[in-house]
Design an enzyme around this catalytic site. Structure first.
Site, PDB file in Angstrom:
ATOM      1  N   LYS A 161       0.866  -1.189   0.000  1.00 10.71           N
ATOM      2  CA  LYS A 161       0.000   0.000   0.000  1.00 10.71           C
ATOM      3  C   LYS A 161       0.897   1.231   0.000  1.00 10.71           C
ATOM      4  O   LYS A 161       2.041   1.163   0.466  1.00 10.71           O
ATOM      5  CB  LYS A 161      -0.884   0.012   1.260  1.00 10.71           C
ATOM      6  CG  LYS A 161      -2.076   0.941   1.162  1.00 10.71           C
ATOM      7  CD  LYS A 161      -3.269   0.299   0.471  1.00 10.71           C
ATOM      8  CE  LYS A 161      -4.369   1.303   0.240  1.00 10.71           C
ATOM      9  NZ  LYS A 161      -5.576   0.675  -0.327  1.00 10.71           N
TER      10      LYS A 161
ATOM     11  N   ASP B 173      -6.991   4.582  -4.598  1.00 14.04           N
ATOM     12  CA  ASP B 173      -7.661   4.456  -3.288  1.00 14.04           C
ATOM     13  C   ASP B 173      -8.258   5.840  -3.040  1.00 14.04           C
ATOM     14  O   ASP B 173      -8.474   6.601  -4.002  1.00 14.04           O
ATOM     15  CB  ASP B 173      -6.651   4.041  -2.203  1.00 14.04           C
ATOM     16  CG  ASP B 173      -7.311   3.673  -0.868  1.00 14.04           C
ATOM     17  OD1 ASP B 173      -7.864   2.577  -0.758  1.00 14.04           O
ATOM     18  OD2 ASP B 173      -7.304   4.509   0.073  1.00 14.04           O
TER      19      ASP B 173
HETATM   20  P1  NDP Z   1     -12.947   8.074  -2.804  1.00 18.47           P
HETATM   21  O1  NDP Z   1     -11.874   9.062  -2.594  1.00 18.47           O
HETATM   22  O2  NDP Z   1     -13.472   7.850  -4.176  1.00 18.47           O
HETATM   23  O3  NDP Z   1     -14.200   8.368  -1.858  1.00 18.47           O
HETATM   24  C1  NDP Z   1     -14.083   8.412  -0.478  1.00 18.47           C
HETATM   25  C2  NDP Z   1     -15.401   8.917   0.087  1.00 18.47           C
HETATM   26  O4  NDP Z   1     -15.356   8.873   1.510  1.00 18.47           O
HETATM   27  C3  NDP Z   1     -15.683  10.368  -0.281  1.00 18.47           C
HETATM   28  O5  NDP Z   1     -17.060  10.548  -0.354  1.00 18.47           O
HETATM   29  C4  NDP Z   1     -15.084  11.132   0.888  1.00 18.47           C
HETATM   30  O6  NDP Z   1     -15.691  12.390   1.090  1.00 18.47           O
HETATM   31  C5  NDP Z   1     -15.410  10.204   2.040  1.00 18.47           C
HETATM   32  N1  NDP Z   1     -14.375  10.337   3.078  1.00 18.47           N
HETATM   33  C6  NDP Z   1     -13.040  10.150   2.951  1.00 18.47           C
HETATM   34  N2  NDP Z   1     -12.407  10.384   4.104  1.00 18.47           N
HETATM   35  C7  NDP Z   1     -13.361  10.734   4.963  1.00 18.47           C
HETATM   36  C8  NDP Z   1     -13.347  11.102   6.321  1.00 18.47           C
HETATM   37  N3  NDP Z   1     -12.203  11.162   7.014  1.00 18.47           N
HETATM   38  N4  NDP Z   1     -14.550  11.381   6.909  1.00 18.47           N
HETATM   39  C9  NDP Z   1     -15.705  11.309   6.203  1.00 18.47           C
HETATM   40  N5  NDP Z   1     -15.774  10.975   4.912  1.00 18.47           N
HETATM   41  C10 NDP Z   1     -14.627  10.691   4.309  1.00 18.47           C
HETATM   42  O7  NDP Z   1     -12.383   6.699  -2.193  1.00 18.47           O
HETATM   43  P2  NDP Z   1     -12.868   5.217  -2.460  1.00 18.47           P
HETATM   44  O8  NDP Z   1     -14.341   5.182  -2.647  1.00 18.47           O
HETATM   45  O9  NDP Z   1     -11.969   4.636  -3.490  1.00 18.47           O
HETATM   46  O10 NDP Z   1     -12.480   4.521  -1.077  1.00 18.47           O
HETATM   47  C11 NDP Z   1     -13.369   4.447   0.031  1.00 18.47           C
HETATM   48  C12 NDP Z   1     -12.894   3.355   0.967  1.00 18.47           C
HETATM   49  O11 NDP Z   1     -12.866   2.102   0.264  1.00 18.47           O
HETATM   50  C13 NDP Z   1     -11.493   3.519   1.542  1.00 18.47           C
HETATM   51  O12 NDP Z   1     -11.453   2.951   2.843  1.00 18.47           O
HETATM   52  C14 NDP Z   1     -10.640   2.667   0.613  1.00 18.47           C
HETATM   53  O13 NDP Z   1      -9.450   2.234   1.236  1.00 18.47           O
HETATM   54  C15 NDP Z   1     -11.600   1.501   0.379  1.00 18.47           C
HETATM   55  N6  NDP Z   1     -11.332   0.708  -0.814  1.00 18.47           N
HETATM   56  C16 NDP Z   1     -11.323   1.266  -2.062  1.00 18.47           C
HETATM   57  C17 NDP Z   1     -11.104   0.467  -3.172  1.00 18.47           C
HETATM   58  C18 NDP Z   1     -11.197   1.009  -4.553  1.00 18.47           C
HETATM   59  O14 NDP Z   1     -11.125   0.208  -5.506  1.00 18.47           O
HETATM   60  N7  NDP Z   1     -11.359   2.293  -4.762  1.00 18.47           N
HETATM   61  C19 NDP Z   1     -10.808  -0.970  -3.041  1.00 18.47           C
HETATM   62  C20 NDP Z   1     -10.941  -1.472  -1.699  1.00 18.47           C
HETATM   63  C21 NDP Z   1     -11.154  -0.650  -0.635  1.00 18.47           C
HETATM   64  P3  NDP Z   1     -15.181  13.669   0.273  1.00 18.47           P
HETATM   65  O15 NDP Z   1     -15.832  13.562  -1.085  1.00 18.47           O
HETATM   66  O16 NDP Z   1     -15.676  14.822   1.068  1.00 18.47           O
HETATM   67  O17 NDP Z   1     -13.695  13.568   0.220  1.00 18.47           O
END
Ligand code: NDP
Length: 448
Positions: free
Chosen positions: A126, A166
């Site tokens: 990672k 991510d």
């Molecule tokens: P994105 O950046 O596309 O979206 C993240 C979302 O979560 C956004 O809506 C963001 O809000 C919100 N967010 C992020 N940090 C916080 C926080 N501290 N408090 C509240 N809301 C928060 O990321 P992903 O959708 O890709 O990833 C989401 C999760 O899934 C993570 O844990 C990641 O590790 C996990 N994951 C992702 C994979 C992938 O293929 N993308 C694969 C496996 C796991 P805002 O828009 O305001 O930033």
């Protein structure tokens, strides 16, 4: 003291101020206790748990870049190459101001077991940076990505380490990093996944994590005599995982009614309008207030400290898809009180240890992220296969492989939980099934 407790104490002592890493190790080691204690001296002699909890390599580097005002900015970049026993390191890059070494280590550690569960030949890694892409111009994001890759390129490669996206790293960032890698190495290879479709990306990779989450949830429900159709779902997040989880849930006949971002959340009694959500988040990169403004059935709630957001909404199923530790004990109590009977993690470690325990004790079906969100990395591995073959598969081919992988993952962890006398404990099942393959490979490869 038992070997498991000894190693956990060692991890805490040697990695101070890394609470997320401690939490991830504790959850895994607790699950493995029954396996390790059945053959404790052999594992101890091989120092298998010490080797499992110390990364093979950590790279930490400076990322200098110039902003639109001509000011030089400096960020901290990381890549943790945790375990390559079963394949080249594989795992995403996170760009978010909260990124630090402990968070990257927790994510890399989880990735070892997740990748193993997919059944594909990929090790765990990672990376990321404390850079915040929010509010930056495209030129600033490009300048940052090029600088980040100018150091990272020497540590990665199609057969060594293949990063993906991510939080904060989507198609735009992957494109800028891929371009810089190619320029420096003069080599066109599948060094990153999540690429655009015109330059080696895989169909269905964008949808994979969210879709995979729903394929696994559907199978978990089916095996417990329940049907996903007609169920109300609370989803957190509004990024890549959340959007495609909402879309697939609707295709399966369920009704997702919430989503959230870092500043607020939406309750939409009519069900989330996924096309509108995509327009707001993927195209305009705007706040959820814009969703509420365009949709009369939606209520917007500002995020407030101490309030429990989407988890206060009455639902049958909860899918946390935002970030780590976003669902705590109070949230778990609210979910149980409202009749929620299943939680599957879309994000990595979104549920605290106390909340997980409470949900499990109250009969809620609970699937940990390392199993339920493995569809993203599994499809990344399918992207690697297509790059090696120099072929592109159709959307349907990739999607059907993804579906099969998710169904297999559920059955593997279900069987492991039964075999070790913990039927229905899918956390233990996932950790044990993921661990056994990696441990067997580590033993076969000698002390390394
Ligand atoms: P994105 O950046 O596309 O979206 C993240 C979302 O979560 C956004 O809506 C963001 O809000 C919100 N967010 C992020 N940090 C916080 C926080 N501290 N408090 C509240 N809301 C928060 O990321 P992903 O959708 O890709 O990833 C989401 C999760 O899934 C993570 O844990 C990641 O590790 C996990 N994951 C992702 C994979 C992938 O293929 N993308 C694969 C496996 C796991 P805002 O828009 O305001 O930033």
């Amino acid at each position: 003291m038992s070997y498991v407790d000894e190693v956990y104490e060692l991890v805490v002592a040697k990695n101070p101020a890394q609470p997320e890493f401690h939490q991830a190790v504790k959850e895994v080691l607790e699950s493995l206790r029954v396996v390790i204690e059945a053959d404790e001296e052999a594992y101890r002699k091989e120092a298998l748990l010490e080797r499992l909890t110390v990364p093979e390599r950590i790279v930490q580097f400076r990322v200098p870049w110039v902003d639109d005002k001509g000011q030089v900015q400096v960020n901290n970049g990381f890549r943790v190459q945790f375990n390559s026993a079963i394949g080249p390191y594989k795992g995403g890059l996170r760009f978010h101001p909260s990124v630090n070494l402990g968070i990257i280590k927790f994510l890399g550690f989880e990735q070892i077991f997740k990748n193993s569960l997919t059944g594909l030949p990929i090790g765990g890694g990672k990376g990321g940076c404390d850079f915040d892409p929010k509010g930056k111009s495209d030129r600033e994001v490009m300048a940052f990505c090029q600088s980040f890759m100018t150091e990272l390129y020497r540590h990665i490669g199609a057969d060594t380490d293949v990063p993906a996206g991510d939080i904060g790293v989507g198609g735009r960032e992957i494109g800028f990093m891929f371009g810089q890698y190619k320029r420096i190495r003069n080599q066109y290879e599948g060094v990153l996944t999540g690429k655009g479709l015109t330059y080696g990306g895989s169909l269905a990779r964008t949808e994979a994590t969210g879709y995979g989450l729903l394929y696994l949830t559907e199978e978990m429900l089916k095996c417990n005599g329940k049907d996903i159709a007609g169920k109300t779902i609370a989803v957190s997040g509004a990024g890549n995982v959340a959007i495609y989880a909402i879309q697939k849930a609707q295709q399966l006949g369920a009704k997702p009614v919430t989503c959230s971002d870092s500043t607020g959340w939406i309750y939409d009694a009519e069900g989330i309008d996924v096309e509108l959500l995509k327009e707001v988040k993927e195209v305009k990169r705007a706040r959820l207030t814009e969703y509420a403004a365009a949709r009369p059935s939606a209520e917007y709630h500002e995020k407030k400290a101490g309030e429990h957001g989407v988890w206060t909404v009455k639902c049958d199923i909860a899918l946390p898809c935002a970030t780590q530790n976003e669902l705590d004990l109070e949230d778990a109590k609210a979910l149980v009180a409202n009749g929620c009977f299943a939680v599957a993690e879309g994000a990595n470690m979104p549920t605290t240890l106390e909340a997980t325990e409470y949900l499990q004790k109250n009969g809620v079906l609970f699937c940990p992220g390392k199993a339920s969100n493995a569809g993203g990395v599994a499809t990344s591995a399918l992207e690697m296969s297509q790059n090696s073959e120099r072929l592109s598969w159709t959307f349907e081919e990739v999607d059907s492989k993804l579906q099969q992988i998710m169904v297999n993952i559920f059955h593997n962890l279900d069987e492991a939980s039964k075999k070790y006398g913990m039927e229905g404990d899918y956390v233990a099942g996932a950790n044990i099934a993921g661990f056994l393959k990696v441990a067997t490979a580590m033993k076969a490869q000698g002390v390394c």
